[in-house]
Motif scaffolding. Sequence first.
Motif, PDB file in Angstrom:
ATOM      1  N   MET A 196       0.839  -1.196   0.000  1.00 27.18           N
ATOM      2  CA  MET A 196       0.000   0.000   0.000  1.00 27.18           C
ATOM      3  C   MET A 196       0.877   1.251   0.000  1.00 27.18           C
ATOM      4  N   PRO A 197       0.410   2.338  -0.662  1.00 30.02           N
ATOM      5  CA  PRO A 197       1.190   3.576  -0.668  1.00 30.02           C
ATOM      6  C   PRO A 197       1.376   4.095   0.750  1.00 30.02           C
ATOM      7  N   SER A 198       2.583   4.585   1.035  1.00 32.76           N
ATOM      8  CA  SER A 198       2.852   5.082   2.386  1.00 32.76           C
ATOM      9  C   SER A 198       2.640   6.577   2.494  1.00 32.76           C
ATOM     10  N   LEU A 199       2.618   7.278   1.338  1.00 35.18           N
ATOM     11  CA  LEU A 199       2.480   8.728   1.348  1.00 35.18           C
ATOM     12  C   LEU A 199       1.010   9.108   1.319  1.00 35.18           C
ATOM     13  N   ALA A 200       0.629  10.029   2.205  1.00 34.40           N
ATOM     14  CA  ALA A 200      -0.759  10.493   2.256  1.00 34.40           C
ATOM     15  C   ALA A 200      -0.776  12.014   2.319  1.00 34.40           C
ATOM     16  N   ARG A 201      -1.739  12.623   1.634  1.00 34.51           N
ATOM     17  CA  ARG A 201      -1.913  14.080   1.656  1.00 34.51           C
ATOM     18  C   ARG A 201      -3.191  14.402   2.410  1.00 34.51           C
ATOM     19  N   HIS A 202      -3.080  15.285   3.403  1.00 31.08           N
ATOM     20  CA  HIS A 202      -4.209  15.665   4.241  1.00 31.08           C
ATOM     21  C   HIS A 202      -4.540  17.135   3.984  1.00 31.08           C
ATOM     22  N   ARG A 203      -5.806  17.414   3.785  1.00 26.99           N
ATOM     23  CA  ARG A 203      -6.272  18.790   3.592  1.00 26.99           C
ATOM     24  C   ARG A 203      -6.740  19.330   4.943  1.00 26.99           C
ATOM     25  N   LEU A 204      -6.050  20.368   5.428  1.00 20.67           N
ATOM     26  CA  LEU A 204      -6.318  20.880   6.767  1.00 20.67           C
ATOM     27  C   LEU A 204      -7.096  22.184   6.710  1.00 20.67           C
ATOM     28  N   SER A 205      -8.115  22.302   7.537  1.00 21.95           N
ATOM     29  CA  SER A 205      -8.813  23.569   7.712  1.00 21.95           C
ATOM     30  C   SER A 205      -7.981  24.452   8.648  1.00 21.95           C
ATOM     31  N   PRO A 206      -8.277  25.760   8.721  1.00 19.12           N
ATOM     32  CA  PRO A 206      -7.484  26.633   9.598  1.00 19.12           C
ATOM     33  C   PRO A 206      -7.367  26.126  11.030  1.00 19.12           C
ATOM     34  N   ALA A 207      -8.437  25.582  11.583  1.00 20.18           N
ATOM     35  CA  ALA A 207      -8.403  25.138  12.981  1.00 20.18           C
ATOM     36  C   ALA A 207      -7.567  23.886  13.186  1.00 20.18           C
ATOM     37  N   ASP A 208      -7.273  23.184  12.089  1.00 17.64           N
ATOM     38  CA  ASP A 208      -6.573  21.896  12.194  1.00 17.64           C
ATOM     39  C   ASP A 208      -5.112  21.963  11.776  1.00 17.64           C
ATOM     40  N   THR A 209      -4.547  23.168  11.704  1.00 18.61           N
ATOM     41  CA  THR A 209      -3.195  23.325  11.170  1.00 18.61           C
ATOM     42  C   THR A 209      -2.085  23.119  12.197  1.00 18.61           C
ATOM     43  N   GLY A 210      -2.436  22.775  13.423  1.00 17.26           N
ATOM     44  CA  GLY A 210      -1.417  22.575  14.458  1.00 17.26           C
ATOM     45  C   GLY A 210      -0.314  21.611  14.053  1.00 17.26           C
ATOM     46  N   PRO A 211      -0.643  20.410  13.528  1.00 20.61           N
ATOM     47  CA  PRO A 211       0.426  19.481  13.138  1.00 20.61           C
ATOM     48  C   PRO A 211       1.339  20.037  12.056  1.00 20.61           C
ATOM     49  N   ALA A 212       0.787  20.776  11.107  1.00 21.65           N
ATOM     50  CA  ALA A 212       1.615  21.374  10.051  1.00 21.65           C
ATOM     51  C   ALA A 212       2.540  22.432  10.635  1.00 21.65           C
ATOM     52  N   LEU A 213       2.034  23.235  11.546  1.00 22.11           N
ATOM     53  CA  LEU A 213       2.865  24.270  12.164  1.00 22.11           C
ATOM     54  C   LEU A 213       3.978  23.656  13.002  1.00 22.11           C
ATOM     55  N   ARG A 214       3.663  22.583  13.737  1.00 16.71           N
ATOM     56  CA  ARG A 214       4.699  21.935  14.543  1.00 16.71           C
ATOM     57  C   ARG A 214       5.791  21.343  13.657  1.00 16.71           C
ATOM     58  N   ALA A 215       5.390  20.777  12.514  1.00 17.69           N
ATOM     59  CA  ALA A 215       6.383  20.222  11.594  1.00 17.69           C
ATOM     60  C   ALA A 215       7.272  21.323  11.035  1.00 17.69           C
ATOM     61  N   LEU A 216       6.677  22.418  10.617  1.00 15.44           N
ATOM     62  CA  LEU A 216       7.473  23.514  10.059  1.00 15.44           C
ATOM     63  C   LEU A 216       8.428  24.096  11.097  1.00 15.44           C
ATOM     64  N   ARG A 217       7.985  24.203  12.327  1.00 20.86           N
ATOM     65  CA  ARG A 217       8.886  24.698  13.374  1.00 20.86           C
ATOM     66  C   ARG A 217      10.071  23.747  13.556  1.00 20.86           C
ATOM     67  N   ALA A 218       9.794  22.440  13.508  1.00 25.11           N
ATOM     68  CA  ALA A 218      10.876  21.465  13.674  1.00 25.11           C
ATOM     69  C   ALA A 218      11.870  21.530  12.524  1.00 25.11           C
ATOM     70  N   TRP A 219      11.406  21.930  11.339  1.00 21.71           N
ATOM     71  CA  TRP A 219      12.279  21.986  10.170  1.00 21.71           C
ATOM     72  C   TRP A 219      12.936  23.350   9.962  1.00 21.71           C
ATOM     73  N   THR A 220      12.582  24.336  10.783  1.00 20.07           N
ATOM     74  CA  THR A 220      13.151  25.674  10.625  1.00 20.07           C
ATOM     75  C   THR A 220      14.580  25.693  11.169  1.00 20.07           C
ATOM     76  N   PRO A 221      15.564  26.074  10.347  1.00 22.36           N
ATOM     77  CA  PRO A 221      16.959  26.051  10.787  1.00 22.36           C
ATOM     78  C   PRO A 221      17.326  27.326  11.543  1.00 22.36           C
ATOM     79  N   PRO A 222      18.549  27.385  12.072  1.00 21.16           N
ATOM     80  CA  PRO A 222      18.988  28.609  12.760  1.00 21.16           C
ATOM     81  C   PRO A 222      19.155  29.790  11.821  1.00 21.16           C
ATOM     82  N   ASP A 223      19.458  29.518  10.545  1.00 21.43           N
ATOM     83  CA  ASP A 223      19.640  30.599   9.581  1.00 21.43           C
ATOM     84  C   ASP A 223      18.443  30.638   8.634  1.00 21.43           C
ATOM     85  N   ALA A 224      18.534  31.420   7.567  1.00 21.63           N
ATOM     86  CA  ALA A 224      17.406  31.599   6.666  1.00 21.63           C
ATOM     87  C   ALA A 224      16.911  30.263   6.122  1.00 21.63           C
TER      88      ALA A 224
END
Length: 282
Positions: free
Chosen positions: A1-29
Amino acid sequence: MPSLARHRLSPADTGPALRALRAWTPPDAPSGSLHPGDVGWLLRRDDATVYLWTDARASSQAEAGSGDAAKSAPVAVGFLDGPVLRVTVAPGADLGALAADAEELLVPGNDATDGLPVPGWEPDTEEPWLVFSWTPEPVSSRAVRVGESDLADRALVHRAAFAGSTLSVDHWRRMTESPAGHLAVETLVRTPAGEPAAAATGWFGGAGRCGLLEPVGTHQDHRGHGYGRDAVRGACAALADLGASAVAVLTPAKNEAAAALYRSAGFTLVRENHDWTRPGRG
């Protein structure tokens, strides 16, 4: 079975996306397209849609022995910004699989990606984006933090700075009450007569990580007096006080006035970003 899944998030459900982006944000640009602040700014809109891609295999590898390998791991976050699909990808993610899945979003008319190379597409060398970075230093600024009584003037500055903008206080409340709202810092600069002249929104990516400015604007009636520079430097100082290791800002290369503003505020150009575009678009 495919392991990749795309989830469509409403504004109220964006917490997981924000946490992921914070984890991927480096010290520089950031090298990806999206910072948590880009999502935060999008969330001013009640119809905002954010996409989160997850991969069960990445989770299994990362959580071996945790007993929770069935939980998929975030591998990319993106949203459509007009015709451009903007994406930040986790380190080591399968770019080919993500690009293949993103093809469903890249219907004709959505003819560019920022942060996700698509096989057969071409870098846009004619309209690059400039990426600037600021390193924390002592700051002197006329900017003040935006309070409840300043919201109408904050929105007014944005409308006066950007032709066609319909930004309202309701938009601003929606943004600050969203899952990203706690990451925002707002600064406002007034003229000696008390008129709102310039403003900037800064976004915190986490202690030891790069912050972001989005948006920055100077009222069209008050340009040329250093108000925009003070708004920028005030927001940078606020982010540095929170623990940001640097602050990034992006602007189209053709916007020479914005580039001059950021240089005057102490920013350094670190690179150019190029969208990937569909061959033969237009």
